[in-house]
Design a protein around this motif. Structure first.
Motif, PDB file in Angstrom:
ATOM      1  N   UNK A   1     -11.763   5.787 -14.975  1.00 24.67           N
ATOM      2  CA  UNK A   1     -12.917   5.093 -14.203  1.00 24.67           C
ATOM      3  C   UNK A   1     -13.319   5.872 -12.804  1.00 24.67           C
ATOM      4  N   UNK A   2     -12.558   6.649 -12.390  1.00 23.91           N
ATOM      5  CA  UNK A   2     -12.762   7.129 -11.094  1.00 23.91           C
ATOM      6  C   UNK A   2     -13.762   8.174 -11.403  1.00 23.91           C
ATOM      7  N   UNK A   3     -13.853   9.158 -12.556  1.00 23.67           N
ATOM      8  CA  UNK A   3     -14.643  10.013 -12.768  1.00 23.67           C
ATOM      9  C   UNK A   3     -15.980   9.460 -12.935  1.00 23.67           C
ATOM     10  N   UNK A   4     -15.997   8.419 -13.979  1.00 28.31           N
ATOM     11  CA  UNK A   4     -17.319   7.733 -14.461  1.00 28.31           C
ATOM     12  C   UNK A   4     -17.947   7.102 -13.186  1.00 28.31           C
ATOM     13  N   UNK A   5     -17.146   6.363 -12.193  1.00 26.29           N
ATOM     14  CA  UNK A   5     -17.923   5.840 -11.040  1.00 26.29           C
ATOM     15  C   UNK A   5     -18.466   7.083 -10.120  1.00 26.29           C
ATOM     16  N   UNK A   6     -17.870   7.981  -9.879  1.00 28.39           N
ATOM     17  CA  UNK A   6     -18.115   9.112  -9.078  1.00 28.39           C
ATOM     18  C   UNK A   6     -19.370   9.865  -9.832  1.00 28.39           C
ATOM     19  N   UNK A   7     -19.545   9.865 -11.160  1.00 20.66           N
ATOM     20  CA  UNK A   7     -20.798  10.508 -11.314  1.00 20.66           C
ATOM     21  C   UNK A   7     -21.760   9.554 -11.482  1.00 20.66           C
ATOM     22  N   UNK A   8     -21.637   8.294 -11.268  1.00 22.11           N
ATOM     23  CA  UNK A   8     -22.957   7.295 -11.227  1.00 22.11           C
ATOM     24  C   UNK A   8     -23.210   7.255  -9.766  1.00 22.11           C
ATOM     25  N   UNK A   9     -22.488   7.794  -8.805  1.00 25.24           N
ATOM     26  CA  UNK A   9     -23.024   7.909  -7.442  1.00 25.24           C
ATOM     27  C   UNK A   9     -22.252   6.969  -6.558  1.00 25.24           C
ATOM     28  N   UNK A  10     -21.333   6.407  -7.004  1.00 26.78           N
ATOM     29  CA  UNK A  10     -20.427   5.623  -6.013  1.00 26.78           C
ATOM     30  C   UNK A  10     -19.566   6.380  -5.174  1.00 26.78           C
ATOM     31  N   UNK A  11     -19.228   5.868  -4.224  1.00 25.40           N
ATOM     32  CA  UNK A  11     -18.263   6.488  -3.079  1.00 25.40           C
ATOM     33  C   UNK A  11     -17.118   5.451  -3.507  1.00 25.40           C
ATOM     34  N   UNK A  12     -15.972   6.350  -4.160  1.00 27.51           N
ATOM     35  CA  UNK A  12     -14.796   5.892  -4.661  1.00 27.51           C
ATOM     36  C   UNK A  12     -13.621   6.251  -3.897  1.00 27.51           C
ATOM     37  N   UNK A  13     -12.715   5.411  -3.331  1.00 27.51           N
ATOM     38  CA  UNK A  13     -11.711   5.610  -2.671  1.00 27.51           C
ATOM     39  C   UNK A  13     -10.204   5.042  -3.611  1.00 27.51           C
ATOM     40  N   UNK A  14      -9.437   5.866  -3.860  1.00 31.85           N
ATOM     41  CA  UNK A  14      -8.308   5.478  -4.439  1.00 31.85           C
ATOM     42  C   UNK A  14      -7.243   5.164  -3.300  1.00 31.85           C
ATOM     43  N   UNK A  15      -6.787   4.066  -3.376  1.00 35.16           N
ATOM     44  CA  UNK A  15      -5.813   3.534  -2.127  1.00 35.16           C
ATOM     45  C   UNK A  15      -4.635   3.186  -2.471  1.00 35.16           C
TER      46      UNK A  15
ATOM     47  N   UNK B   1     -25.492  -4.074  -6.443  1.00 34.50           N
ATOM     48  CA  UNK B   1     -25.787  -3.291  -5.197  1.00 34.50           C
ATOM     49  C   UNK B   1     -24.940  -2.594  -4.642  1.00 34.50           C
ATOM     50  N   UNK B   2     -23.626  -2.411  -5.501  1.00 36.29           N
ATOM     51  CA  UNK B   2     -22.560  -1.922  -4.743  1.00 36.29           C
ATOM     52  C   UNK B   2     -22.632  -0.402  -4.624  1.00 36.29           C
ATOM     53  N   UNK B   3     -22.287   0.018  -3.562  1.00 34.57           N
ATOM     54  CA  UNK B   3     -22.366   1.582  -3.051  1.00 34.57           C
ATOM     55  C   UNK B   3     -20.934   2.186  -2.853  1.00 34.57           C
ATOM     56  N   UNK B   4     -19.923   1.476  -2.460  1.00 33.98           N
ATOM     57  CA  UNK B   4     -18.519   1.880  -2.290  1.00 33.98           C
ATOM     58  C   UNK B   4     -17.597   1.119  -2.953  1.00 33.98           C
ATOM     59  N   UNK B   5     -16.443   1.680  -3.532  1.00 33.56           N
ATOM     60  CA  UNK B   5     -15.567   1.058  -4.249  1.00 33.56           C
ATOM     61  C   UNK B   5     -13.915   1.476  -3.927  1.00 33.56           C
ATOM     62  N   UNK B   6     -13.155   0.555  -3.856  1.00 30.40           N
ATOM     63  CA  UNK B   6     -11.886   0.925  -3.542  1.00 30.40           C
ATOM     64  C   UNK B   6     -11.046   0.266  -4.655  1.00 30.40           C
ATOM     65  N   UNK B   7     -10.246   1.488  -5.002  1.00 29.82           N
ATOM     66  CA  UNK B   7      -9.393   0.878  -6.238  1.00 29.82           C
ATOM     67  C   UNK B   7      -8.067   1.345  -6.024  1.00 29.82           C
ATOM     68  N   UNK B   8      -6.862   0.319  -6.581  1.00 28.49           N
ATOM     69  CA  UNK B   8      -5.684   0.730  -6.567  1.00 28.49           C
ATOM     70  C   UNK B   8      -4.918   0.854  -7.817  1.00 28.49           C
ATOM     71  N   UNK B   9      -4.013   1.771  -7.943  1.00 29.59           N
ATOM     72  CA  UNK B   9      -3.589   2.186  -9.294  1.00 29.59           C
ATOM     73  C   UNK B   9      -2.178   2.642  -9.106  1.00 29.59           C
TER      74      UNK B   9
END
Length: 425
Positions: A80-94, A64-72
């Motif tokens: 991974x950013x592109x796949x999660x974005x196409x799946x409808x997640x709100x992705x933030x690169x920190x 049930x996750x809707x938003x993701x924060x990733x560090x890289x």
């Protein structure tokens, strides 16, 4: 401390993003953390293969996750950013500097857990990433920049081979890759050695006469250096061919952008004297027209900007200026404004932040070209240079150009030069 500040300090943290996850990106393994109530094993590791990334996205959906924060670091985050974005997640690169203020959390498992906790309380902000269409344009532009750098190295090696044969071509013409320079180099590679014949290949606009050029082309022709010159010229031509292909892709990408202005009802203004190069070069003229169509303004009317500079900046910042509420936010993101460090009520430093930003570099290059401009912007640069020196003057002029760019793109305002005389008054 005021009562209002005491009230803020006494307030407890509340979860802003209850459906948040944290991901620590690695070159071979990604560590993902969710809250303990979402899964029996709230911290899992996934591989870097495409099927592993899809399994990661499926697991986040199940939790049930809707938003993701990733560090890289590097470019490992992009797939991974592109796949999660196409799946409808709100992705933030920190930014790693913003998430590593607390020591003792330097393992991958603790990193992803710490990111999840910070993101759930809304304490992380994502790095800027433009729309997908602009990202495609940016990829082409960065590839073009790599090609330009590769071609420049072969230009240096061509000049080195000429110097080793004591052919001082670079001292009689300004650019050995111009019309005259390439014409002479190609003739030398093909076997021509007569300096008088080579000097006759000069362009009429070259300042040096044929006699001076002929004297510079009397050298010691050696087989090994001629071989190096021939190979470097061939590689330079290959890079120029790849640059032309890249420019065609960039043109197609720009043509797919939504038009903000109708060129029939609102045609592009006539080229001024500073834009004569655009009128002579069909490619630059078409590029200037495309930039006007997608942005609604003509950036080449601003002193210091040409079509290549405007194209680079748009490919980096995009066409949506709503990402920055004001022009102050925009210039701060570029690192072109003072970074005031206050301690004990006193300002200890005002140096600008050190940022790696291609758009900021383009603004600085545009500002540096204002040195001899007979305009208000040119007068401003020279005044700042006299007061503060060249480095700070470049930053100040780049800051002003960035504000002008922001206003033009966000509000559709056309640039009007007040003139040198009015500015001096």
């Amino acid at each position: 401390v005021s009562k209002k500040s005491k009230k803020k300090l006494s307030e407890k943290f509340t979860q802003v993003n209850p459906n948040a996850a944290g991901i620590d990106i690695g070159s071979g393994t990604h560590y993902v953390a969710v809250t303990e109530d979402r899964d029996e094993n709230p911290i899992r590791s996934f591989g870097c293969l495409t099927m592993d990334l899809y399994r990661l996205a499926d697991w986040l959906k199940q939790c049930g996750i809707k938003t993701v924060a990733m560090e890289s670091t590097g470019v490992y985050w992009i797939p991974l950013f592109q796949i999660l974005e196409t799946r409808g997640f709100e992705v933030k690169l920190v930014n790693a500097r913003h998430a590593k203020n607390v020591p003792g959390r330097k393992t991958d498992v603790q990193d992803c857990r710490w990111l999840q906790q910070l993101h759930s309380y809304g304490l992380l902000s994502g790095s800027f990433r433009p729309d997908n269409d602009v990202c495609i344009l940016r990829s082409y532009m960065r590839q073009r920049d790599n090609l330009v750098r590769g071609a420049s190295s072969h230009i240096q090696r061509m000049q080195k081979a000429l110097i080793q044969m004591n052919l001082q071509l670079h001292k009689v013409i300004s650019d050995i890759t111009g019309v005259t320079g390439l014409r002479i180099i190609r003739a030398i590679v093909e076997g021509q050695r007569d300096p008088q014949v080579l000097a006759q290949m000069r362009h009429p606009q070259i300042e040096r006469c044929e006699e001076v050029i002929a004297e510079a082309l009397r050298g010691d022709y050696r087989e090994e250096h001629l071989f190096s010159l021939q190979q470097e010229l061939s590689l330079y031509d290959t890079y120029q061919q790849k640059l032309a292909e890249c420019d065609q892709r960039i043109g197609k990408c720009l043509s797919a952008f939504e038009a903000k202005v109708d060129l029939i009802k609102n045609p592009l203004a006539r080229n001024e004297s500073k834009n004569k190069r655009c009128s002579r070069d069909p490619f630059r003229a078409k590029l200037r027209e495309d930039l006007y169509r997608v942005s609604g303004v003509d950036f080449t009317q601003v002193q210091g900007f040409d079509v290549m500079t405007a194209r680079t900046i748009i490919s980096e910042v995009g066409l949506d200026m709503s990402r920055w509420p004001t022009e102050k936010h925009f210039t701060s993101w570029l690192g072109l404004c003072p970074n005031n460090r206050i301690t004990g009520g006193q300002i200890k430093s005002r140096q600008t932040r050190k940022v790696v930003n291609r758009a900021a570099d383009s603004f600085r290059m545009a500002a540096q070209s204002l040195s001899y401009s007979k305009s208000a912007l040119g007068a401003y640069y020279r005044r700042m240079k006299a007061r503060l020196g060249a480095p700070k003057a470049i930053t100040a002029a780049a800051h002003k150009l960035a504000r002008i760019f922001y206003r033009m793109l966000k509000y559709g305002q056309q640039f009007v030069d007040v003139g040198l005389e009015l500015y001096e008054k």
